[in-house]
Scaffold this active site. Structure first.
Site, PDB file in Angstrom:
ATOM      1  N   HIS A  49      -9.956  -0.021   1.175  1.00 55.46           N
ATOM      2  CA  HIS A  49      -9.788   0.297  -0.256  1.00 55.46           C
ATOM      3  C   HIS A  49      -8.557  -0.415  -0.779  1.00 55.46           C
ATOM      4  O   HIS A  49      -7.727  -0.906   0.005  1.00 55.46           O
ATOM      5  CB  HIS A  49      -9.589   1.812  -0.443  1.00 55.46           C
ATOM      6  CG  HIS A  49      -8.287   2.262   0.139  1.00 55.46           C
ATOM      7  ND1 HIS A  49      -8.120   2.521   1.490  1.00 55.46           N
ATOM      8  CD2 HIS A  49      -7.064   2.450  -0.421  1.00 55.46           C
ATOM      9  CE1 HIS A  49      -6.868   2.852   1.716  1.00 55.46           C
ATOM     10  NE2 HIS A  49      -6.199   2.812   0.583  1.00 55.46           N
ATOM     11  N   HIS A  92      -3.092  -4.485  -2.644  1.00 55.78           N
ATOM     12  CA  HIS A  92      -3.381  -4.910  -1.265  1.00 55.78           C
ATOM     13  C   HIS A  92      -4.491  -4.054  -0.666  1.00 55.78           C
ATOM     14  O   HIS A  92      -4.666  -2.903  -1.057  1.00 55.78           O
ATOM     15  CB  HIS A  92      -2.121  -4.811  -0.384  1.00 55.78           C
ATOM     16  CG  HIS A  92      -1.645  -3.416  -0.182  1.00 55.78           C
ATOM     17  ND1 HIS A  92      -0.873  -2.752  -1.113  1.00 55.78           N
ATOM     18  CD2 HIS A  92      -1.849  -2.528   0.828  1.00 55.78           C
ATOM     19  CE1 HIS A  92      -0.607  -1.536  -0.678  1.00 55.78           C
ATOM     20  NE2 HIS A  92      -1.200  -1.363   0.503  1.00 55.78           N
TER      21      HIS A  92
HETATM   22  P1  ATP Z   1      -2.109   7.620   7.661  1.00 58.43           P
HETATM   23  O1  ATP Z   1      -0.850   7.611   6.820  1.00 58.43           O
HETATM   24  O2  ATP Z   1      -2.537   8.993   8.051  1.00 58.43           O
HETATM   25  O3  ATP Z   1      -2.081   6.680   8.801  1.00 58.43           O
HETATM   26  P2  ATP Z   1      -3.323   6.357   5.350  1.00 58.43           P
HETATM   27  O4  ATP Z   1      -2.037   5.624   5.126  1.00 58.43           O
HETATM   28  O5  ATP Z   1      -4.601   5.604   5.267  1.00 58.43           O
HETATM   29  O6  ATP Z   1      -3.323   7.086   6.751  1.00 58.43           O
HETATM   30  P3  ATP Z   1      -2.356   8.017   3.297  1.00 58.43           P
HETATM   31  O7  ATP Z   1      -0.987   7.961   3.889  1.00 58.43           O
HETATM   32  O8  ATP Z   1      -2.839   9.316   2.778  1.00 58.43           O
HETATM   33  O9  ATP Z   1      -3.439   7.546   4.329  1.00 58.43           O
HETATM   34  O10 ATP Z   1      -2.408   6.926   2.148  1.00 58.43           O
HETATM   35  C1  ATP Z   1      -3.545   6.728   1.329  1.00 58.43           C
HETATM   36  C2  ATP Z   1      -3.363   5.423   0.593  1.00 58.43           C
HETATM   37  O11 ATP Z   1      -2.192   5.502  -0.243  1.00 58.43           O
HETATM   38  C3  ATP Z   1      -3.118   4.211   1.498  1.00 58.43           C
HETATM   39  O12 ATP Z   1      -3.632   3.062   0.859  1.00 58.43           O
HETATM   40  C4  ATP Z   1      -1.608   4.101   1.558  1.00 58.43           C
HETATM   41  O13 ATP Z   1      -1.184   2.778   1.805  1.00 58.43           O
HETATM   42  C5  ATP Z   1      -1.231   4.524   0.149  1.00 58.43           C
HETATM   43  N1  ATP Z   1       0.107   5.138   0.123  1.00 58.43           N
HETATM   44  C6  ATP Z   1       0.581   6.058   0.977  1.00 58.43           C
HETATM   45  N2  ATP Z   1       1.838   6.407   0.662  1.00 58.43           N
HETATM   46  C7  ATP Z   1       2.170   5.671  -0.417  1.00 58.43           C
HETATM   47  C8  ATP Z   1       3.337   5.553  -1.236  1.00 58.43           C
HETATM   48  N3  ATP Z   1       4.423   6.279  -1.004  1.00 58.43           N
HETATM   49  N4  ATP Z   1       3.310   4.689  -2.273  1.00 58.43           N
HETATM   50  C9  ATP Z   1       2.217   3.961  -2.541  1.00 58.43           C
HETATM   51  N5  ATP Z   1       1.081   4.021  -1.816  1.00 58.43           N
HETATM   52  C10 ATP Z   1       1.060   4.848  -0.771  1.00 58.43           C
END
Ligand code: ATP
Ligand code: MG
Length: 174
Positions: free
Chosen positions: A42, A123
């Site tokens: 995504h 990204h």
């Molecule tokens: P995990 O962190 O459990 O390994 P994940 O990164 O896929 O899995 P999330 O951390 O819930 O799941 O993030 C969901 C989406 O939001 C991902 O695309 C992640 O890169 C983005 N994301 C997470 N934290 C932030 C942030 N602080 N700022 C911007 N985007 C974020």
């Protein structure tokens, strides 16, 4: 006791055909790091983090107020960002993508949702925890972005999964 929350983000889902092509290319290239599952590919538009469950309804209503055009998204650059996130990026951010993100940010701010202050960096993550930092041109993977989605990010024993909470169309050119 703390109130129940949902970890939420708005994103463009990667269509299944493009996700299959991207993963085939990634796996053939043997990019270093932990691969993101195909179903999870995504492009994040706005990361909301933990939100009280009772805010979900207002966020679903917010989605219906966003009137933004559909657009062609082309990912043609390989980049490594943060702590070893190997990603595909557009070499130029489509104006309509910037507009969609701005529209979401504006409405989220009006609801009092505080977003990360870092600038939007479009990204699509391919692998995580890569020690090498590949970058440079990539084959162009693209699709027409015709809708956006609100996902709940849920940690499970099998890894993170994203549950769709809402989906809204982007407007076709008239
Ligand atoms: P995990 O962190 O459990 O390994 P994940 O990164 O896929 O899995 P999330 O951390 O819930 O799941 O993030 C969901 C989406 O939001 C991902 O695309 C992640 O890169 C983005 N994301 C997470 N934290 C932030 C942030 N602080 N700022 C911007 N985007 C974020
Ligand atoms: Mg994360």
């Amino acid at each position: 006791m703390s109130e129940p929350t949902l970890r939420l983000f708005f994103a463009l889902p990667c269509p299944v055909e493009q996700a299959a092509a991207i993963c085939a290319w990634r796996d053939e290239r043997a990019l270093e790091g932990r691969p993101v599952p195909r179903a999870n590919l995504h492009l994040t538009l706005a990361f909301l983090g933990a939100q009280p469950v009772e805010h979900l309804q207002a966020l679903l209503e917010l989605g219906t107020t966003v009137q933004a055009p559909a657009f062609q998204l082309n990912l043609d650059r390989l980049a490594t960002i943060g702590k070893g996130f190997v990603c595909l990026q557009p070499s130029a951010t489509p104006l309509a993508l910037a507009y969609l993100v701005a529209a979401l940010n504006e409405r989220l701010a009006a609801l009092g949702v505080v977003l990360d202050s870092r600038p939007f960096l479009p990204h699509l993550t391919l692998t995580r925890q890569s020690r090498s930092r590949p970058h440079g041109p990539a084959p162009t993977f693209g699709w027409r972005a015709e809708h956006f989605v609100l996902y709940q990010s849920q940690n499970t024993a099998d890894g993170v999964r994203y549950l769709e909470q809402g989906r809204w169309p982007l407007l076709a050119a008239s």
